[in-house]
Write a protein that holds these residues in place. Structure first.
Motif, PDB file in Angstrom:
ATOM      1  N   ASP A   1       6.966   4.494   3.724  1.00  0.00           N
ATOM      2  CA  ASP A   1       7.288   2.758   4.073  1.00  0.00           C
ATOM      3  C   ASP A   1       8.050   2.562   2.915  1.00  0.00           C
TER       4      ASP A   1
ATOM      5  N   HIS B   1      -2.899  -4.784  -4.654  1.00  0.00           N
ATOM      6  CA  HIS B   1      -2.307  -5.448  -4.196  1.00  0.00           C
ATOM      7  C   HIS B   1      -2.675  -7.254  -4.497  1.00  0.00           C
TER       8      HIS B   1
ATOM      9  N   GLN C   1      -3.271   4.000  -6.756  1.00  0.00           N
ATOM     10  CA  GLN C   1      -4.312   5.846  -6.489  1.00  0.00           C
ATOM     11  C   GLN C   1      -2.855   5.789  -7.823  1.00  0.00           C
TER      12      GLN C   1
ATOM     13  N   ASP D   1      -0.263   0.397  -5.293  1.00  0.00           N
ATOM     14  CA  ASP D   1      -1.177   1.298  -4.843  1.00  0.00           C
ATOM     15  C   ASP D   1      -2.255   1.262  -6.066  1.00  0.00           C
TER      16      ASP D   1
ATOM     17  N   THR E   1       0.784  -1.306   0.024  1.00  0.00           N
ATOM     18  CA  THR E   1      -0.361   0.240  -0.256  1.00  0.00           C
ATOM     19  C   THR E   1       0.718   0.803  -0.135  1.00  0.00           C
TER      20      THR E   1
HETATM   21  C1  LIG Z   1      -2.878   4.498   4.849  1.00  0.00           C
HETATM   22  S1  LIG Z   1      -2.019   4.520   3.305  1.00  0.00           S
HETATM   23  C2  LIG Z   1      -0.687   3.784   2.127  1.00  0.00           C
HETATM   24  C3  LIG Z   1       0.175   4.613   3.688  1.00  0.00           C
HETATM   25  C4  LIG Z   1       1.636   4.517   2.882  1.00  0.00           C
HETATM   26  N1  LIG Z   1       2.524   3.551   3.386  1.00  0.00           N
HETATM   27  C5  LIG Z   1       3.131   5.413   3.166  1.00  0.00           C
HETATM   28  O1  LIG Z   1       3.921   5.501   3.873  1.00  0.00           O
HETATM   29  O2  LIG Z   1       2.388   6.391   3.074  1.00  0.00           O
HETATM   30  C6  LIG Z   1      -3.191   3.326   2.098  1.00  0.00           C
HETATM   31  C7  LIG Z   1      -3.369   3.241   0.771  1.00  0.00           C
HETATM   32  O3  LIG Z   1      -3.388   1.805   0.408  1.00  0.00           O
HETATM   33  C8  LIG Z   1      -4.084   1.879  -0.732  1.00  0.00           C
HETATM   34  N2  LIG Z   1      -4.747   1.000  -1.516  1.00  0.00           N
HETATM   35  C9  LIG Z   1      -5.805   0.929  -1.093  1.00  0.00           C
HETATM   36  N3  LIG Z   1      -6.565   0.153  -1.441  1.00  0.00           N
HETATM   37  C10 LIG Z   1      -5.749  -0.703  -2.079  1.00  0.00           C
HETATM   38  C11 LIG Z   1      -5.254  -1.785  -3.098  1.00  0.00           C
HETATM   39  N4  LIG Z   1      -6.487  -2.807  -3.079  1.00  0.00           N
HETATM   40  N5  LIG Z   1      -3.926  -2.568  -3.549  1.00  0.00           N
HETATM   41  C12 LIG Z   1      -2.800  -1.674  -3.187  1.00  0.00           C
HETATM   42  N6  LIG Z   1      -3.192  -0.542  -2.312  1.00  0.00           N
HETATM   43  C13 LIG Z   1      -4.763   0.098  -2.149  1.00  0.00           C
HETATM   44  C14 LIG Z   1      -4.974   3.787  -1.079  1.00  0.00           C
HETATM   45  O4  LIG Z   1      -4.930   4.002  -2.189  1.00  0.00           O
HETATM   46  C15 LIG Z   1      -3.536   4.413  -0.058  1.00  0.00           C
HETATM   47  O5  LIG Z   1      -2.678   4.905  -1.330  1.00  0.00           O
END
Ligand SMILES: C[S@@+](CC[C@H](N)C(=O)[O-])C[C@H]1O[C@@H](n2cnc3c(N)ncnc32)[C@H](O)[C@@H]1O
Length: 190
Positions: free
Chosen positions: A35, A81, A55, A53, A29
């Motif tokens: 991260d 993912h 987005q 991701d 993510t």
């Molecule tokens: C809390 S943020 C992650 C923060 C990140 N690890 C950082 O260090 O900034 C969660 C992310 O998960 C993504 N997301 C949502 N559904 C997803 C999926 N099915 N596969 C991958 N990423 C996804 C969102 O777009 C969002 O950018």
């Protein structure tokens, strides 16, 4: 490290103990790439960070973060993912760490969240792709709509992992208000 570290800082500390230079690791993510940048520092130029991701803003922001630090040892995929099993090449396996930081991208559309159906598919793939001794870290956020269901489903998934093959730990503030975030760590034992 304070007596009660933030869950994400504890995850970083445990991951530091496992990753070696040259490893391939996954940020499942990417979000704003914090991260991924942390992981890139651990694996070094001989390793690789594979990121996912849904987005484009997250992919872009993570690429910019890496570029600002002059880092090129990564490949980011603009897909969910849940597709990692089909996207990660055999030459990259096995992985030493897969990080999940669930929920939504801060300061962006809070409707775009990780969801239990796809998260659980991705977690099952991660178990397969991980090396023995490798870790999966999962930051869960039960405090938002949808995050409660997802956190519960992920907790149950982790609780039911066979204990002869996986060790699972959970960490978070137990008496804090408003469903505080918590960390699940999974170690592959064999
Ligand atoms: C809390 S943020 C992650 C923060 C990140 N690890 C950082 O260090 O900034 C969660 C992310 O998960 C993504 N997301 C949502 N559904 C997803 C999926 N099915 N596969 C991958 N990423 C996804 C969102 O777009 C969002 O950018």
């Amino acid at each position: 490290m304070p007596a009660f570290p933030k869950p994400i800082h504890l995850a970083h500390q445990m991951i530091r103990g496992v990753v070696r230079g040259g490893d391939v690791v996954v940020d499942a993510t990417l979000g704003n790439g914090h991260d991924a940048l942390f992981l890139a520092g651990l694996v070094g130029e001989g390793g690789c960070v594979i990121g996912f991701d849904v987005q484009s803003a997250a992919i872009e922001s993570s690429r910019e973060r890496m570029a600002a630090e002059g880092i090129g040892h990564f490949e980011f995929h603009h897909v969910g993912h849940e597709c990692m099993g089909g996207v990660i090449g055999l030459e990259c396996l096995p992985l030493s760490v897969v990080m999940f930081n669930l929920g939504y991208l801060p300061n962006a559309d809070k409707e775009i969240i990780t969801r239990e159906d796809t998260t659980l598919v991705a977690l099952d793939s991660a178990l397969e792709l991980l090396r023995v001794g490798g870790l999966i870290s999962i930051m869960c956020y039960p405090g938002h709509d949808g995050g409660d269901r997802e956190s519960e489903a992920v907790s149950e998934w982790a609780r039911l992992l066979p204990r002869e093959a996986f060790r699972v730990a959970c960490y978070g503030l137990h008496n804090a208000p408003n469903n505080p975030p918590f960390l699940l760590m999974v170690e592959k034992l064999r």
